[in-house]
Design an enzyme around this catalytic site. Structure first.
Site, mmCIF file in Angstrom:
data_model
loop_
_atom_site.group_PDB
_atom_site.id
_atom_site.type_symbol
_atom_site.label_atom_id
_atom_site.label_comp_id
_atom_site.label_asym_id
_atom_site.label_seq_id
_atom_site.Cartn_x
_atom_site.Cartn_y
_atom_site.Cartn_z
ATOM 1 N N CYS A 34 44.106 24.274 -26.212
ATOM 2 C CA CYS A 34 45.388 23.700 -25.455
ATOM 3 C C CYS A 34 45.098 22.169 -24.917
ATOM 4 O O CYS A 34 43.780 21.934 -24.958
ATOM 5 C CB CYS A 34 45.495 24.630 -24.386
ATOM 6 S SG CYS A 34 46.261 26.147 -24.860
ATOM 7 N N ASP A 439 43.647 -20.372 -19.655
ATOM 8 C CA ASP A 439 44.945 -20.243 -19.858
ATOM 9 C C ASP A 439 45.793 -20.768 -18.819
ATOM 10 O O ASP A 439 45.480 -20.615 -17.521
ATOM 11 C CB ASP A 439 45.399 -18.752 -19.956
ATOM 12 C CG ASP A 439 46.952 -18.657 -20.435
ATOM 13 O OD1 ASP A 439 47.392 -18.948 -21.567
ATOM 14 O OD2 ASP A 439 47.655 -18.354 -19.368
#
Length: 490
Positions: A34, A439
């Site tokens: 599970c 940037d």
């Protein structure tokens, strides 16, 4: 994590979905495995066994739980966080490398011997490459069984099985149901699709902030290859066996995915690339918890937790687009890319929207006349050098790439500087620690937030954000009022 029994038991008892995909719980008394978040009553601790992968649990003789469907849980975030042999192998297996080229092909792509690859996967995941690929084929088969009306023979072929018998035996072994029983069980909750398109749900670990994720993809969409339509991001896909169109729409607790494929053998690869495109296997809790330790980032994370790093469905395509985007606006980069698509892209049909082309492959661009490009001379030279290196195989960008090696090779190309390299590392290679200190948008956001704005000082300050600097970039970019940071209007 699966070796920390006490921690695993606590996660299972609290049904903590954050650990789905990190490990799998097998129950000795029932013979099933599970997710940690399975809603059934947890078994006694002495009856639990923990495995690092669904394939390992299957290899140990356990069947998938019919209720929590552990085979469909989000993948382990480790494979997109790490750059070692095992992580690169897992990304390539997810991209269908073993099904297409076998284990020798996987080893060749990684640059290691077959024995070394098998040994390391077995040591860390409890299963070798064949078992891992088999588990993936089983999940693909289940998707086709439950979401299509295809004959079972076509399902077996599309999922990659060599024979109907192997397909039937694998489905029964993994799911404890025959293929026909799986289809009847699914039909009680939803009808099977009758058209060539498949609809499914892509799970993810909560939280997820769709704003910058879909906003970025929509704002930078290349005309003809990508579009935002009716509240969904759509794009064409170049796949190993054919072509495809994917439609991705954010939904509560999942991403709705619709795939139209010319060859169903591409289903597994198309799903894998869609998940990578949207960074769906990330662990946002781990990322956000670390970034919150910075007092500057904490309010940004609290405002919109769960930001992902938008990626790409084709690394070579993105590298070309990164060069086209050097020192120009988003709109200009889209225009340049659109011209290449019209001139060199392959036409596609899209009855459901306005997509018209596949993005051209490097081989198609390598022979173009630089004079055809409406770009500055230096950028023409950069683009030609890049596509020729990609076409010749001198630079390989993709799921199994070595991130540092790719960076080093990119820097040898004329006109490819740190911004371009790190942009490709972030979006095309998927390095979660990629960082762009030069940037302009990031420096502007840093200055407005009280962080140092010079590249060297910003890099030093960002050391505290490692290994999640690419996510910190998303949070800082989001302080700007730009379309890439907003979910487009439907």
């Amino acid at each position: 994590m699966h070796t920390d029994t006490d921690r695993c038991v606590r996660a299972v008892r609290s049904k903590d979905a954050r650990f789905d995909g990190w490990f799998f719980t097998a129950v000795l008394t029932t013979g099933i495995y599970c997710r940690p978040s399975c809603p059934v009553v947890p078994p006694r601790a002495e009856n639990m066994r923990f495995y690092p992968s669904a394939a390992a649990a299957q290899h140990a003789g356990f069947r998938a739980c019919k209720r929590c469907r552990p085979d469909a849980s989000p993948g382990s975030p480790q494979w997109n966080e790490r750059a070692d042999l095992v992580a690169r192998a897992m990304r390539l297996i997810a991209d269908g490398c073993v099904d297409r080229d076998g284990v020798p092909g996987l080893a060749a792509r990684l640059g290691y011997s077959t024995r070394q690859v098998e040994r390391q996967l077995l040591a860390e995941l409890g299963a070798g490459p064949l078992a891992l690929a088999r588990a993936q084929r089983a999940q693909t088969a289940r998707l086709l069984i439950e979401t299509s009306a295809l004959p079972m023979a076509d399902v077996a072929f599309a999922a990659g099985f060599a024979s109907i018998r192997t397909f039937n035996d694998t489905v029964r072994e993994v799911f404890a149901l025959s293929p026909s029983e799986l289809r009847r069980r699914a039909a009680r909750s939803r009808p099977a699709a009758t058209t060539g398109a498949l609809s499914l749900r892509l799970p993810y670990r909560a939280p997820l902030c769709p704003d910058n994720l879909f906003g970025h993809l929509a704002a930078t969409a290349v005309p003809g290859v990508e579009e935002w339509r009716d509240g969904a991001y759509r794009r064409t896909l170049r796949l190993p066996y054919g072509r495809g169109v994917v439609t991705l729409r954010p939904g509560p607790g999942h991403i709705a995915c619709r795939l139209a494929l010319t060859d169903l053998r591409d289903l597994t690869v198309a799903i894998s690339r869609s998940r990578r495109l949207l960074d769906l296997d990330a662990d946002p809790v781990a990322v956000d918890d670390l970034l919150r330790t910075d007092p500057v980032l904490a309010p940004l994370v609290d405002k919109a937790p769960g930001r992902r790093v938008p990626s790409t469905a084709d690394a070579a395509e993105f590298a070309v687009r990164a060069v086209l985007g050097q020192q120009v606006s988003t709109a200009a980069a889209r225009t340049h890319a659109g011209r290449l698509v019209l001139a060199f892209g392959e036409s596609v049909e899209d009855p459901e929207g306005g997509l018209t082309h596949l993005f051209p492959e490097p081989e198609a661009l390598a022979a173009l006349d630089p004079g055809q490009l409406a770009l500055p001379r230096t950028r023409r030279a950069t683009l030609i050098a890049l596509v020729r290196a990609l076409a010749a195989g001198d630079i390989t960008l993709g799921a199994g790439s070595d991130w540092e090696e790719a960076r080093a090779l990119l820097t040898t190309l004329p006109g490819v500087g740190p911004w371009t390299v790190e942009t490709i590392a972030m979006r095309a290679l998927g390095d979660p620690d990629a960082f762009l200190p030069t940037d302009l948008g990031l420096r502007r956001a840093a200055r407005a937030s009280g962080l140092p704005a010079t590249p060297a000082a910003l890099t030093a300050a960002a050391g505290a954000w490692r290994p999640w600097r690419a996510y910190a970039v998303q949070y800082l970019w989001a302080t700007d009022d730009h379309p890439i940071n907003r979910l487009p209007a439907a």
